[in-house]
Motif scaffolding. Structure first.
Motif, PDB file in Angstrom:
ATOM      1  N   ASP A 291       0.916  -0.771  -2.482  1.00  0.00           N
ATOM      2  CA  ASP A 291       2.206  -0.868  -3.150  1.00  0.00           C
ATOM      3  C   ASP A 291       3.266  -1.281  -2.138  1.00  0.00           C
ATOM      4  N   ILE A 292       4.311  -1.937  -2.652  1.00  0.00           N
ATOM      5  CA  ILE A 292       5.364  -2.456  -1.791  1.00  0.00           C
ATOM      6  C   ILE A 292       6.472  -1.432  -1.565  1.00  0.00           C
ATOM      7  N   ASP A 293       6.394  -0.298  -2.265  1.00  0.00           N
ATOM      8  CA  ASP A 293       7.410   0.753  -2.172  1.00  0.00           C
ATOM      9  C   ASP A 293       6.831   1.919  -1.381  1.00  0.00           C
ATOM     10  N   GLY A 300       1.773   8.425  -4.461  1.00  0.00           N
ATOM     11  CA  GLY A 300       0.400   8.117  -4.859  1.00  0.00           C
ATOM     12  C   GLY A 300      -0.618   8.874  -4.029  1.00  0.00           C
ATOM     13  N   LEU A 301      -0.388   8.945  -2.723  1.00  0.00           N
ATOM     14  CA  LEU A 301      -1.291   9.684  -1.840  1.00  0.00           C
ATOM     15  C   LEU A 301      -1.381  11.148  -2.262  1.00  0.00           C
ATOM     16  N   ILE A 314      -4.535   4.569   0.118  1.00  0.00           N
ATOM     17  CA  ILE A 314      -3.370   3.914  -0.461  1.00  0.00           C
ATOM     18  C   ILE A 314      -2.477   3.489   0.691  1.00  0.00           C
ATOM     19  N   ASP A 315      -2.070   2.240   0.688  1.00  0.00           N
ATOM     20  CA  ASP A 315      -1.344   1.714   1.838  1.00  0.00           C
ATOM     21  C   ASP A 315      -0.131   0.905   1.394  1.00  0.00           C
ATOM     22  N   TYR A 316       0.792   0.763   2.315  1.00  0.00           N
ATOM     23  CA  TYR A 316       2.000  -0.041   2.073  1.00  0.00           C
ATOM     24  C   TYR A 316       1.683  -1.500   2.353  1.00  0.00           C
ATOM     25  N   LYS A 317       1.684  -2.323   1.309  1.00  0.00           N
ATOM     26  CA  LYS A 317       1.430  -3.749   1.486  1.00  0.00           C
ATOM     27  C   LYS A 317       2.007  -4.532   0.319  1.00  0.00           C
ATOM     28  N   ASP A 318       2.521  -5.724   0.638  1.00  0.00           N
ATOM     29  CA  ASP A 318       2.929  -6.672  -0.395  1.00  0.00           C
ATOM     30  C   ASP A 318       1.724  -7.580  -0.631  1.00  0.00           C
TER      31      ASP A 318
END
Length: 571
Positions: A291-293, A300-301, A314-318
């Protein structure tokens, strides 16, 4: 859904009001802080339950609250050259000097403290312990690094702790009395919290109703060992839905006979206690979300961890940008990507070839790339994707029917995403047949199955209450019809479901249109009406009947006079 549980809804509303009056007025900030508290509570409860289960079965279980915990700032720095014996001595020395008994960090322990003491204990010990829960190298710790506990007042914390205890009591009672899985009730609470975000719906980001997630999981039927992804995962609802489906199927195969259907007619459990260590390990490595947020990543985690997934991926990615380069890695993709919005043209991943900046189109192409050959996706899209006349719209639809086996297009009623929005949506179900570099020798799709979901078991207004007269809606009819779909028999174009051959969809006049209405044959029911004189007689009698006795003298004036004149004209 929580709309059907006024007591629980009232408790959460009270919690909201306490945070608001306590000085935390930003809904997203409030959700984060409430989530941290829910996480503390659930972590303690799950740990105690696992301990009790282990004692009953004789299995070994190491509590997360066993031993001592040393805050990161008090840990002796390592050079990386220490021997195992030296490391043991360093750790032991740190624990002797700065160790905190982990049992004191349990919710059930600190909730009895006085207000000032509780606030300090949670701020300085419990919350840092949670951030460090899975070790310094874990994904969870990485994303929790910048998380802060900002409940400012002792009284607010005391009231919040008390209310959350009461909320859990209601959830446990409902679970016993109504037969709904505790995890589902907890999920409803979480969903209701998320629905309160003031910016809900911004950039097309809508929470997906739980029963729709369950429907989509039943459509794709993920299995243990499948790699499953959501490239716009938000709070992790689809990953959790896939996890619950897999765990439920394993429980059924293992002989579980006490699994009841939930209020939406689905059989689900999140209880993974019966899983073997190997199965749990495989499942742990199966779920991947992006997710980008960054706030949604943290939510989510914690959401997945509260459901028994110890180390979620779950990771931060665009996932639309050049920085994301995964390709052909997943067996299953389930998603409800942002409907509206655009991405800067210069940031778009070079593997995406659609001539557009519209995220709803780019996400579907991204999902196609993420799938392994033979992998299946189940994706929610706005109806406009099905019939848009722009070049990128047509190119995407052409990709879906030629390079994929587009199994189904399911239209959903426009109220599904209320109260966020009344946007009309559809579910696309497709399997990747050809890789991007493959030369297509034969289109992957032969027939497309269409289904019009008219009702989903809930009212289609902003209240979204359970429809007591039709609590399951079309959900299970849809599943039954889909599994029995047949090109030879599903030919009635006046029905709510039918199949259309690819050659019809690709005809020039249809322009790869995938909207069901394009191929539906409308049936017009013939109505018979009386003679004009009979209709006029009925109207006159109705008007006269409405006139009170003292006013009968006025019958020759107004609409009745005009009707009488019209009657004389037609005889």
């Amino acid at each position: 859904m929580l709309q059907n549980n006024p007591e629980l809804k009232s408790q959460i509303d009270q919690l909201w009001n306490k945070f608001w009056s306590g000085g935390i007025s930003n809904p997203l900030t409030a959700i984060e802080q409430i989530t941290y508290l829910l996480f503390m509570k659930r972590l303690d409860e799950l740990d105690q339950k696992k301990q009790a289960d282990a004692e009953w079965t004789g299995e070994k279980y190491t509590s997360k609250f066993d031993g001592l915990w040393v805050p990161p700032e008090y840990r002796t720095k390592r050079s990386g050259r220490e021997s195992p014996v030296e490391l043991v001595e360093i750790i032991a020395n740190d624990q002797r000097e700065h160790g905190i008994a982990k049992t004191s960090l349990r919710w059930s322990e600190f909730k009895h403290m006085q207000a000032e003491e509780m606030l300090q204990h949670v701020q300085l010990r419990v919350f840092p312990f949670l951030k460090d829960l899975n070790g310094s190298e874990s994904n969870f710790t990485h994303h929790m690094k910048n998380a802060v506990f900002i409940i400012p007042k002792p009284a607010l914390l005391v009231e919040a702790v008390k209310t959350i205890d009461e909320i859990f009591e209601v959830m446990e009672r409902d679970s016993r009395e109504k037969g709904q899985a505790f995890q589902d009730i907890q999920g409803d609470v979480y969903e209701y919290l998320l629905s309160e975000i003031a910016t809900a719906g911004k950039n097309g980001q809508f929470r997906t109703p739980r029963h729709i997630i369950k429907l989509m999981a039943d459509l794709v039927q993920p299995q243990l060992g499948h790699r499953i992804a959501d490239p716009a995962c938000g709070s992790g609802g689809f990953l959790l839905g896939a996890y619950q489906y897999i765990v439920t199927q394993l429980a059924i195969k293992g002989g579980s006979e006490d699994l009841a259907t939930d209020e939406d007619g689905f059989v689900r459990t999140s209880v993974a206690a019966a899983l073997t260590e190997k199965a749990q390990s495989v499942l742990q490595e199966s779920l991947w979300g992006y997710d980008i947020d960054s706030t949604m990543v943290r939510l989510g985690l914690m959401n997945l961890m509260m459901h028994g997934i110890d180390e979620p991926h779950i990771d931060y990615k665009d996932t639309l940008s050049k920085s994301y380069n995964q390709d052909a890695e997943y067996d299953i993709v389930m998603a409800n990507p942002p409907f509206t919005g655009s991405i800067d043209k210069g940031d778009i991943n070079e593997n995406l070839h659609l001539a557009t900046t519209k995220t709803e189109l780019l996400f579907v192409e991204t999902i196609y790339h993420l799938l392994k050959k033979g992998g299946t996706a189940c994706v929610i899209v706005p109806q406009g994707v099905l019939f848009g006349s722009g070049g990128a719209f047509k190119t995407l639809r052409q990709l879906l029917v030629e390079r994929c086996d587009l199994k189904a297009v399911i239209s959903m009623p426009s109220g599904v995403f209320k109260p966020y929005a009344g946007v009309s949506t559809a579910i696309l179900l497709f399997t990747k047949v050809w890789d991007p570099k493959d030369k297509v020798t034969k289109p992957g799709t032969e027939h497309v199955w269409f289904y019009e979901m008219a009702v989903d078991g809930y009212s289609l207004d902003d209240r979204r209450q359970k429809d007591q007269s039709n609590p399951l809606g079309d959900l299970h009819d849809l599943l039954t019809r889909y599994r029995a779909r047949n090109a030879a028999s599903d030919t009635d174009r006046t029905s709510k479901y039918f199949m259309v051959p690819l050659n019809e969809i690709t005809e020039e006049k249809n322009n790869y249109d995938l909207s069901m209405s394009r191929y539906t044959i409308d049936v017009f029911k013939e109505e018979h009406y009386g003679e004009p004189s009979e209709i006029l007689e009925m109207l006159i009698n109705a008007e006269v009947g409405d006139i009170k006795a003292p006013e009968l003298s006025k019958i020759q004036s107004g609409i009745v006079r005009q009707l009488l004149e019209l009657k004389e004209m037609i005889g």
